[in-house]
Design a protein around this motif. Structure first.
Motif, PDB file in Angstrom:
ATOM      1  N   ALA A  85      22.756   8.145 -25.396  1.00 18.63           N
ATOM      2  CA  ALA A  85      24.488   8.216 -25.350  1.00 18.63           C
ATOM      3  C   ALA A  85      24.354   9.530 -26.600  1.00 18.63           C
ATOM      4  CB  ALA A  85      25.519   6.992 -25.781  1.00 18.63           C
ATOM      5  N   ASP A  86      23.566   9.508 -27.716  1.00 21.64           N
ATOM      6  CA  ASP A  86      23.771  10.318 -28.667  1.00 21.64           C
ATOM      7  C   ASP A  86      23.969  10.962 -28.047  1.00 21.64           C
ATOM      8  OD1 ASP A  86      21.643   8.687 -28.259  1.00 21.64           O
ATOM      9  OD2 ASP A  86      21.335   8.853 -30.822  1.00 21.64           O
ATOM     10  N   LEU A  87      22.328  11.381 -27.680  1.00 21.55           N
ATOM     11  CA  LEU A  87      21.675  12.368 -27.440  1.00 21.55           C
ATOM     12  C   LEU A  87      22.148  13.388 -26.102  1.00 21.55           C
ATOM     13  CD1 LEU A  87      19.099  14.859 -27.212  1.00 21.55           C
ATOM     14  CD2 LEU A  87      17.808  13.676 -26.063  1.00 21.55           C
ATOM     15  N   ALA A  88      22.832  12.758 -24.855  1.00 19.23           N
ATOM     16  CA  ALA A  88      24.075  13.747 -24.214  1.00 19.23           C
ATOM     17  C   ALA A  88      25.468  14.151 -24.741  1.00 19.23           C
ATOM     18  CB  ALA A  88      24.651  12.705 -23.106  1.00 19.23           C
ATOM     19  N   VAL A  89      25.625  13.425 -26.011  1.00 18.57           N
ATOM     20  CA  VAL A  89      27.111  13.423 -26.709  1.00 18.57           C
ATOM     21  C   VAL A  89      26.836  15.249 -27.515  1.00 18.57           C
ATOM     22  CG1 VAL A  89      28.767  12.784 -28.845  1.00 18.57           C
ATOM     23  CG2 VAL A  89      28.192  11.848 -26.651  1.00 18.57           C
ATOM     24  N   ASP A  90      25.165  15.062 -28.082  1.00 17.82           N
ATOM     25  CA  ASP A  90      24.694  15.899 -29.278  1.00 17.82           C
ATOM     26  C   ASP A  90      24.401  17.223 -27.669  1.00 17.82           C
ATOM     27  OD1 ASP A  90      23.908  17.690 -31.033  1.00 17.82           O
ATOM     28  OD2 ASP A  90      21.601  17.400 -30.642  1.00 17.82           O
ATOM     29  N   GLY A  91      23.908  17.161 -26.480  1.00 13.74           N
ATOM     30  CA  GLY A  91      23.913  17.949 -25.936  1.00 13.74           C
ATOM     31  C   GLY A  91      25.143  18.415 -25.578  1.00 13.74           C
ATOM     32  N   ILE A  92      26.021  17.951 -25.055  1.00 12.79           N
ATOM     33  CA  ILE A  92      27.603  18.554 -25.128  1.00 12.79           C
ATOM     34  C   ILE A  92      28.000  19.803 -25.582  1.00 12.79           C
ATOM     35  CG2 ILE A  92      30.030  17.659 -25.112  1.00 12.79           C
ATOM     36  CD1 ILE A  92      28.720  14.819 -23.262  1.00 12.79           C
ATOM     37  N   ASP A  93      28.038  18.930 -27.593  1.00  8.34           N
ATOM     38  CA  ASP A  93      28.152  19.996 -28.191  1.00  8.34           C
ATOM     39  C   ASP A  93      27.843  21.683 -27.679  1.00  8.34           C
ATOM     40  OD1 ASP A  93      29.613  20.181 -31.275  1.00  8.34           O
ATOM     41  OD2 ASP A  93      27.937  20.461 -31.426  1.00  8.34           O
ATOM     42  N   GLU A  94      26.130  21.274 -27.652  1.00 12.00           N
ATOM     43  CA  GLU A  94      25.047  22.101 -28.245  1.00 12.00           C
ATOM     44  C   GLU A  94      25.208  22.849 -26.748  1.00 12.00           C
ATOM     45  OE1 GLU A  94      20.539  23.477 -27.617  1.00 12.00           O
ATOM     46  OE2 GLU A  94      21.371  22.049 -25.783  1.00 12.00           O
ATOM     47  N   ALA A 116      37.387  37.744 -17.372  1.00 14.97           N
ATOM     48  CA  ALA A 116      38.364  39.092 -17.389  1.00 14.97           C
ATOM     49  C   ALA A 116      39.815  38.025 -17.390  1.00 14.97           C
ATOM     50  CB  ALA A 116      37.801  40.037 -16.360  1.00 14.97           C
ATOM     51  N   GLY A 117      40.119  37.517 -16.264  1.00 12.19           N
ATOM     52  CA  GLY A 117      41.232  36.723 -16.500  1.00 12.19           C
ATOM     53  C   GLY A 117      41.738  35.113 -16.865  1.00 12.19           C
ATOM     54  N   ALA A 118      40.849  35.128 -17.496  1.00 15.57           N
ATOM     55  CA  ALA A 118      40.866  34.093 -18.446  1.00 15.57           C
ATOM     56  C   ALA A 118      42.004  33.947 -19.647  1.00 15.57           C
ATOM     57  CB  ALA A 118      39.436  33.526 -19.400  1.00 15.57           C
ATOM     58  N   ASP A 119      43.298  33.215 -19.811  1.00 14.80           N
ATOM     59  CA  ASP A 119      43.993  33.247 -20.120  1.00 14.80           C
ATOM     60  C   ASP A 119      44.370  32.333 -21.668  1.00 14.80           C
ATOM     61  OD1 ASP A 119      44.653  30.709 -18.686  1.00 14.80           O
ATOM     62  OD2 ASP A 119      46.505  31.952 -17.991  1.00 14.80           O
ATOM     63  N   GLY A 120      42.998  31.439 -22.140  1.00 17.63           N
ATOM     64  CA  GLY A 120      43.159  30.531 -23.191  1.00 17.63           C
ATOM     65  C   GLY A 120      43.860  29.148 -22.745  1.00 17.63           C
ATOM     66  N   ARG A 121      44.083  28.646 -21.640  1.00 19.35           N
ATOM     67  CA  ARG A 121      44.692  27.958 -21.628  1.00 19.35           C
ATOM     68  C   ARG A 121      43.252  26.730 -21.438  1.00 19.35           C
ATOM     69  NH1 ARG A 121      47.184  27.601 -15.536  1.00 19.35           N
ATOM     70  NH2 ARG A 121      45.978  29.362 -15.314  1.00 19.35           N
ATOM     71  N   ALA A 122      43.327  25.667 -22.041  1.00 21.62           N
ATOM     72  CA  ALA A 122      42.671  25.241 -22.201  1.00 21.62           C
ATOM     73  C   ALA A 122      41.815  23.413 -21.002  1.00 21.62           C
ATOM     74  CB  ALA A 122      42.335  23.916 -23.871  1.00 21.62           C
ATOM     75  N   VAL A 123      41.128  23.191 -21.111  1.00 22.24           N
ATOM     76  CA  VAL A 123      40.708  22.036 -20.796  1.00 22.24           C
ATOM     77  C   VAL A 123      39.904  21.526 -21.962  1.00 22.24           C
ATOM     78  CG1 VAL A 123      38.797  21.743 -19.042  1.00 22.24           C
ATOM     79  CG2 VAL A 123      39.866  23.750 -18.816  1.00 22.24           C
ATOM     80  N   SER A 124      40.359  20.205 -21.547  1.00 23.58           N
ATOM     81  CA  SER A 124      39.765  18.935 -22.027  1.00 23.58           C
ATOM     82  C   SER A 124      38.785  18.694 -21.827  1.00 23.58           C
ATOM     83  CB  SER A 124      40.955  18.153 -22.764  1.00 23.58           C
ATOM     84  OG  SER A 124      40.040  16.907 -23.203  1.00 23.58           O
ATOM     85  N   ILE A 125      37.341  17.644 -22.550  1.00 28.58           N
ATOM     86  CA  ILE A 125      36.327  17.147 -22.017  1.00 28.58           C
ATOM     87  C   ILE A 125      35.950  16.368 -23.054  1.00 28.58           C
ATOM     88  CG2 ILE A 125      33.507  17.362 -21.918  1.00 28.58           C
ATOM     89  CD1 ILE A 125      33.994  20.629 -21.724  1.00 28.58           C
ATOM     90  N   SER A 126      36.099  15.185 -22.827  1.00 28.06           N
ATOM     91  CA  SER A 126      36.106  13.921 -23.020  1.00 28.06           C
ATOM     92  C   SER A 126      34.908  12.555 -22.827  1.00 28.06           C
ATOM     93  CB  SER A 126      37.648  12.546 -23.346  1.00 28.06           C
ATOM     94  OG  SER A 126      38.759  13.906 -23.558  1.00 28.06           O
ATOM     95  N   VAL A 127      34.535  12.363 -23.991  1.00 26.22           N
ATOM     96  CA  VAL A 127      33.750  11.638 -23.792  1.00 26.22           C
ATOM     97  C   VAL A 127      33.648  10.528 -24.647  1.00 26.22           C
ATOM     98  CG1 VAL A 127      30.976  10.681 -23.920  1.00 26.22           C
ATOM     99  CG2 VAL A 127      30.831  12.407 -23.113  1.00 26.22           C
ATOM    100  N   GLY A 128      34.063   8.993 -24.127  1.00 18.70           N
ATOM    101  CA  GLY A 128      35.364   8.526 -25.037  1.00 18.70           C
ATOM    102  C   GLY A 128      36.027   9.138 -25.727  1.00 18.70           C
ATOM    103  N   THR A 129      35.806   8.490 -27.063  1.00 17.82           N
ATOM    104  CA  THR A 129      37.133   9.256 -28.303  1.00 17.82           C
ATOM    105  C   THR A 129      36.463  10.414 -28.525  1.00 17.82           C
ATOM    106  OG1 THR A 129      35.656   8.010 -29.861  1.00 17.82           O
ATOM    107  CG2 THR A 129      37.998   6.617 -29.169  1.00 17.82           C
ATOM    108  N   ASP A 130      35.710  10.817 -28.280  1.00 20.15           N
ATOM    109  CA  ASP A 130      34.726  12.649 -28.709  1.00 20.15           C
ATOM    110  C   ASP A 130      35.540  13.361 -27.585  1.00 20.15           C
ATOM    111  OD1 ASP A 130      33.352  14.363 -30.592  1.00 20.15           O
ATOM    112  OD2 ASP A 130      31.892  14.079 -28.232  1.00 20.15           O
TER     113      ASP A 130
END
Length: 195
Positions: A85-94, A116-130
């Motif tokens: 899990a710690d390696l996967a979380v580090d990989g997500i960050d990378e 080109a068409g991206a407007d700053g609207r956000a996507v949240s990516i969550s793994v537990g509380t991270d």
């Protein structure tokens, strides 16, 4: 180095030809020879301006070994072994910070029409509380850890999220909410970032 060794051993198990195994043995010996005698903070040239150290390469090779170990398992029809899990979380960050955010600002032309068409609207990516907030915009992608509202979200176990981000999973086991077009754009940008 231990993580690289473990993933190497698993790739070696799934190698089906003697030449493939010999190549893996030689490559692992060369990598071991480069990384083992050096300290992580020692200077080393990288393509990622914020980190010019041997530690960057040790991290990069650990995560690269994971991705290609999974590739070998899938190609051989073997079950995908767990990623710590710690390696996967580090990989997500990378992948989000190094491959997507940095690269989209450094080499925006590599992202085709995805920005080109991206407007700053956000996507949240969550793994537990991270949780990370990914905001694609025409000027590049911003990744932060703030608590702002997101228009779409992806959540799941660390391994499932990492594999989806790397395009090595269909998203089974993940929860997708909100605007599916934002998730689709993120998937496109990730594909461009990891080619």
């Amino acid at each position: 180095m231990q993580l690289i060794e473990q993933n190497y051993a698993r790739m070696r198990e799934t190698a089906t030809r003697d030449l493939t195994a010999a190549y893996l043995d030689r490559a692992m010996a060369e990598l071991r020879g480069e990384l083992t005698p050096r300290k992580p903070e020692e200077k080393a040239l990288t393509w990622y301006d914020p980190d010019q150290t041997v530690g960057f390469w040790a991290r990069r090779m650990s995560l690269e070994a994971v991705a290609h170990r999974v590739d070998a398992e899938l190609a051989a029809g073997e079950p995908v072994m767990p990623i710590p899990a710690d390696l996967a979380v580090d990989g997500i960050d990378e992948i989000l910070v190094t491959f997507l955010a940095f690269a989209s600002r450094q080499w925006p032309e590599d992202f085709g029409d995805g920005l080109a068409g991206a407007d700053g609207r956000a996507v949240s990516i969550s793994v537990g509380t991270d949780r990370r907030l990914v905001r694609p915009a025409a000027s590049g992608v911003e990744v932060s850890r703030d608590d702002s509202t997101a228009e779409a979200s992806i959540s799941g176990a660390p391994q499932d999220v990492l594999l989806w981000l790397w395009g090595r999973g269909d998203g089974a086991g993940l929860t997708f909410d909100g605007d599916p077009e934002l998730v689709k754009r993120l998937r496109y940008l990730l594909k461009e970032a990891t080619q």
